[in-house]
Design a protein around this motif. Sequence first.
Motif, mmCIF file in Angstrom:
data_model
loop_
_atom_site.group_PDB
_atom_site.id
_atom_site.type_symbol
_atom_site.label_atom_id
_atom_site.label_comp_id
_atom_site.label_asym_id
_atom_site.label_seq_id
_atom_site.Cartn_x
_atom_site.Cartn_y
_atom_site.Cartn_z
ATOM 1 N N LEU A 116 9.324 8.092 1.963
ATOM 2 C CA LEU A 116 8.207 8.547 0.845
ATOM 3 C C LEU A 116 8.049 7.421 0.511
ATOM 4 N N THR A 117 6.380 7.131 0.300
ATOM 5 C CA THR A 117 6.146 5.299 -0.143
ATOM 6 C C THR A 117 5.843 5.993 -1.261
ATOM 7 N N GLY A 118 6.790 4.750 -2.740
ATOM 8 C CA GLY A 118 5.847 5.595 -4.070
ATOM 9 C C GLY A 118 4.507 4.823 -4.231
ATOM 10 N N VAL A 119 3.217 5.489 -4.323
ATOM 11 C CA VAL A 119 2.028 5.136 -4.284
ATOM 12 C C VAL A 119 1.841 5.453 -5.762
ATOM 13 N N LEU A 120 0.351 4.868 -6.495
ATOM 14 C CA LEU A 120 -0.052 5.187 -7.998
ATOM 15 C C LEU A 120 -1.587 4.990 -6.937
ATOM 16 N N PRO A 121 -2.178 6.132 -8.423
ATOM 17 C CA PRO A 121 -4.007 6.283 -7.859
ATOM 18 C C PRO A 121 -4.325 4.437 -8.154
ATOM 19 N N LEU A 122 -5.179 3.986 -7.914
ATOM 20 C CA LEU A 122 -5.902 3.254 -8.695
ATOM 21 C C LEU A 122 -5.941 3.829 -9.922
ATOM 22 N N SER A 123 -6.482 4.153 -10.173
ATOM 23 C CA SER A 123 -7.034 4.676 -11.347
ATOM 24 C C SER A 123 -6.126 5.122 -13.082
ATOM 25 N N LYS A 124 -4.725 4.624 -12.441
ATOM 26 C CA LYS A 124 -4.106 4.272 -13.311
ATOM 27 C C LYS A 124 -3.374 3.303 -12.731
ATOM 28 N N VAL A 125 -3.609 2.282 -12.744
ATOM 29 C CA VAL A 125 -3.217 0.802 -12.643
ATOM 30 C C VAL A 125 -3.741 -0.079 -13.872
ATOM 31 N N PRO A 126 -3.835 -0.673 -14.275
ATOM 32 C CA PRO A 126 -4.328 -1.567 -15.199
ATOM 33 C C PRO A 126 -4.787 -2.462 -14.054
ATOM 34 N N THR A 127 -6.132 -2.803 -15.409
ATOM 35 C CA THR A 127 -7.052 -3.068 -14.281
ATOM 36 C C THR A 127 -6.686 -4.557 -14.051
ATOM 37 N N ASP A 128 -6.459 -5.950 -15.069
ATOM 38 C CA ASP A 128 -5.861 -7.089 -15.212
ATOM 39 C C ASP A 128 -4.247 -7.183 -13.740
ATOM 40 N N LEU A 129 -4.009 -6.403 -13.609
ATOM 41 C CA LEU A 129 -2.717 -6.572 -12.761
ATOM 42 C C LEU A 129 -3.090 -6.712 -11.536
ATOM 43 N N ARG A 130 -2.765 -7.605 -10.078
ATOM 44 C CA ARG A 130 -3.529 -7.077 -9.139
ATOM 45 C C ARG A 130 -2.047 -6.885 -7.860
ATOM 46 N N PRO A 131 -1.694 -5.755 -8.222
ATOM 47 C CA PRO A 131 -1.398 -5.455 -6.727
ATOM 48 C C PRO A 131 -1.684 -4.815 -5.785
ATOM 49 N N VAL A 132 -0.733 -4.842 -4.566
ATOM 50 C CA VAL A 132 -0.788 -4.520 -3.217
ATOM 51 C C VAL A 132 -1.482 -3.211 -3.149
ATOM 52 N N VAL A 133 -2.838 -3.305 -2.659
ATOM 53 C CA VAL A 133 -3.527 -1.882 -2.489
ATOM 54 C C VAL A 133 -3.869 -1.491 -1.180
ATOM 55 N N GLU A 150 6.667 9.456 7.509
ATOM 56 C CA GLU A 150 6.149 8.300 6.513
ATOM 57 C C GLU A 150 5.122 9.559 6.080
ATOM 58 N N LYS A 151 5.354 9.050 4.715
ATOM 59 C CA LYS A 151 3.718 10.405 4.024
ATOM 60 C C LYS A 151 4.234 9.159 2.384
ATOM 61 N N PHE A 152 2.871 8.829 1.961
ATOM 62 C CA PHE A 152 2.736 9.141 0.550
ATOM 63 C C PHE A 152 3.579 9.798 -0.433
ATOM 64 N N TYR A 153 3.715 9.262 -1.769
ATOM 65 C CA TYR A 153 3.942 10.326 -3.019
ATOM 66 C C TYR A 153 3.616 9.503 -3.851
ATOM 67 N N GLU A 154 2.790 10.390 -5.396
ATOM 68 C CA GLU A 154 2.267 9.456 -6.077
ATOM 69 C C GLU A 154 3.127 9.464 -6.729
ATOM 70 N N LEU A 155 2.979 8.559 -7.189
ATOM 71 C CA LEU A 155 3.496 8.912 -8.917
ATOM 72 C C LEU A 155 2.988 8.787 -10.396
ATOM 73 N N SER A 156 3.776 8.425 -11.569
ATOM 74 C CA SER A 156 2.325 8.609 -12.952
ATOM 75 C C SER A 156 2.626 7.500 -13.659
ATOM 76 N N ASN A 157 3.787 6.511 -13.829
ATOM 77 C CA ASN A 157 4.455 5.426 -14.170
ATOM 78 C C ASN A 157 3.032 4.376 -14.317
ATOM 79 N N PRO A 158 2.467 3.928 -14.321
ATOM 80 C CA PRO A 158 1.912 2.920 -13.847
ATOM 81 C C PRO A 158 2.044 1.584 -14.688
ATOM 82 N N LEU A 159 3.310 1.374 -14.963
ATOM 83 C CA LEU A 159 4.145 -0.050 -15.092
ATOM 84 C C LEU A 159 5.069 -0.047 -13.811
#
Length: 181
Positions: A116-133, A150-159
């Motif tokens: 499981l690869t932990g991921v966040l939807p772009l909509s949950k990510v603060p715009t000032d961060l420059r994360p790996v997309v 492997e599959k993506f696993y969507e998390l909800s903690n934006p931090l």
Amino acid sequence: MENMIVIMAGGRSSRMGAEKPILKVNGKPMILRVYEESTKVGETLVAISKNTPKTRELCIKEGIPLIETPGEGYVEDVRYLLKELGSFVSVSADLPFVKACDIAEVKKAFDGKTSLTGVLPLSKVPTDLRPVVYKGYVIVGLNGVGFEGEKFYELSNPLLALNVNTPEELKLANRIAKLIG
């Protein structure tokens, strides 16, 4: 058998210029922040390497259990850990805002086989961060590491989108930590 939690803390920290796990966010080394949250969920080891002697010292001083990896790179270290431990839940040492509930969620969803690869939807990510997309998601350093697929696993903690790789990200993490307490 229950999957072990492994905090990945053996990287070279080349962009930071210092061992990331021991750098402090709000006065506490990141490795201790992550370890405290992980141990609320289950048995936890810290994976170190020749690249992180100060992290080793801190963990020994704090009585934190360690496993030594070759330190040749993330993929090589993960392969080594799979061989030594079997499947496991992986948490990056540079995720200062990971919470026990985030780790527990991945641990519960992980079947021990399919990664499981932990991921966040772009909509949950603060715009000032420059994360790996990748494929429209932000990849976070919280994963189930298994042997097949492997599959993506969507998390909800934006931090979770803030993993500390640069001095600027460390400053941002300290500002956020002061705001959230």
